[in-house]
Design a protein around this motif. Structure first.
Motif, mmCIF file in Angstrom:
data_model
loop_
_atom_site.group_PDB
_atom_site.id
_atom_site.type_symbol
_atom_site.label_atom_id
_atom_site.label_comp_id
_atom_site.label_asym_id
_atom_site.label_seq_id
_atom_site.Cartn_x
_atom_site.Cartn_y
_atom_site.Cartn_z
ATOM 1 N N SER A 76 -9.575 -2.365 -9.277
ATOM 2 C CA SER A 76 -8.283 -1.722 -9.542
ATOM 3 C C SER A 76 -7.598 -2.358 -10.744
ATOM 4 O O SER A 76 -7.800 -3.533 -11.062
ATOM 5 C CB SER A 76 -7.372 -1.817 -8.319
ATOM 6 N N THR A 77 -6.769 -1.573 -11.382
ATOM 7 C CA THR A 77 -5.983 -2.044 -12.513
ATOM 8 C C THR A 77 -5.100 -3.220 -12.093
ATOM 9 O O THR A 77 -4.989 -4.215 -12.819
ATOM 10 C CB THR A 77 -5.119 -0.888 -13.065
ATOM 11 N N ASP A 79 -5.553 -5.405 -9.542
ATOM 12 C CA ASP A 79 -6.353 -6.616 -9.285
ATOM 13 C C ASP A 79 -6.839 -7.227 -10.591
ATOM 14 O O ASP A 79 -6.832 -8.451 -10.754
ATOM 15 C CB ASP A 79 -7.545 -6.296 -8.378
ATOM 16 N N THR A 107 -10.041 0.391 -13.354
ATOM 17 C CA THR A 107 -9.721 1.801 -13.142
ATOM 18 C C THR A 107 -8.611 1.977 -12.118
ATOM 19 O O THR A 107 -8.516 1.205 -11.155
ATOM 20 C CB THR A 107 -10.979 2.577 -12.686
ATOM 21 N N ASP A 108 -7.813 2.995 -12.332
ATOM 22 C CA ASP A 108 -6.784 3.369 -11.360
ATOM 23 C C ASP A 108 -7.382 4.094 -10.156
ATOM 24 O O ASP A 108 -6.676 4.371 -9.194
ATOM 25 C CB ASP A 108 -5.730 4.268 -12.018
ATOM 26 N N ASP A 109 -8.668 4.411 -10.210
ATOM 27 C CA ASP A 109 -9.327 5.112 -9.108
ATOM 28 C C ASP A 109 -9.652 4.203 -7.931
ATOM 29 O O ASP A 109 -10.001 4.694 -6.856
ATOM 30 C CB ASP A 109 -10.621 5.772 -9.592
ATOM 31 N N MET A 110 -9.587 2.886 -8.136
ATOM 32 C CA MET A 110 -9.915 1.944 -7.060
ATOM 33 C C MET A 110 -8.640 1.430 -6.410
ATOM 34 O O MET A 110 -7.687 1.081 -7.105
ATOM 35 C CB MET A 110 -10.697 0.742 -7.612
ATOM 36 N N PRO A 111 -8.620 1.349 -5.084
ATOM 37 C CA PRO A 111 -7.453 0.754 -4.423
ATOM 38 C C PRO A 111 -7.474 -0.769 -4.573
ATOM 39 O O PRO A 111 -8.544 -1.372 -4.780
ATOM 40 C CB PRO A 111 -7.630 1.162 -2.960
ATOM 41 N N ARG A 112 -6.321 -1.384 -4.478
ATOM 42 C CA ARG A 112 -6.246 -2.845 -4.514
ATOM 43 C C ARG A 112 -7.106 -3.451 -3.417
ATOM 44 O O ARG A 112 -7.198 -2.908 -2.321
ATOM 45 C CB ARG A 112 -4.806 -3.306 -4.314
#
Length: 153
Positions: A76-77, A79, A107-112
């Motif tokens: 994530s962005t 992290d 990427t913003d596609d991944m959750p923290r």
């Protein structure tokens, strides 16, 4: 039967051998290995669009390799910012079973708290990190979730 021509469409018109399915409720349980202080991320693994299995065939395709010639660890962005990692940086992803070096894909596609990798590339194979614990109901290996840590190299 040897003379049967085959079935072009299985279960046509809702015709199932033993009904529409046998469902059994189960209680949710966490993965055998969850994130903690030492390994604060959850790794999930899977397949990439351009490659198949361990690339024994797709890895010989110049076209596919030009589209994706190496794997990434998707993070994530938020992290990445916290860890000082930029898109394309080399990082080490480690679990209790080993570590691999791979490029970060921010990427913003991944959750923290989550990392995603594939198992196609020998140099950074996510399966070297995953857990072999077995699900008690299905008796399948729990390949798709394990705790990892990430370090910028």
């Amino acid at each position: 039967h040897a003379e049967h021509p085959g079935s072009p469409v299985l279960h046509k018109d809702g015709d199932f051998a033993r009904g529409k399915g046998l469902f059994a409720p189960v209680s949710w349980t966490p993965a055998a290995e969850v994130a903690d202080e030492e390994y604060p991320f959850v790794l999930s693994s899977g397949r990439r669009l351009y490659h198949y299995h361990t690339r024994t065939q797709t890895g010989r395709s110049k076209g596919l390799n030009s589209l994706m010639g190496h794997d990434t660890a998707d993070i994530s962005t938020a992290d990445a910012a916290r860890l000082g990692i930029a898109d394309g940086d080399n990082i080490r992803v480690s679990s209790r079973r080993g570590s691999v070096t791979v490029q970060a894909k921010v990427t913003d596609d991944m959750p923290r708290g989550m990392v995603w990798m594939a198992f196609h590339f020998r140099e950074s194979n996510a399966n070297w990190l995953t857990n072999t614990a077995m699900d008690p109901i299905t008796k399948t290996a729990e390949y798709k979730a394990c705790a990892v840590k990430i370090e910028k190299i």
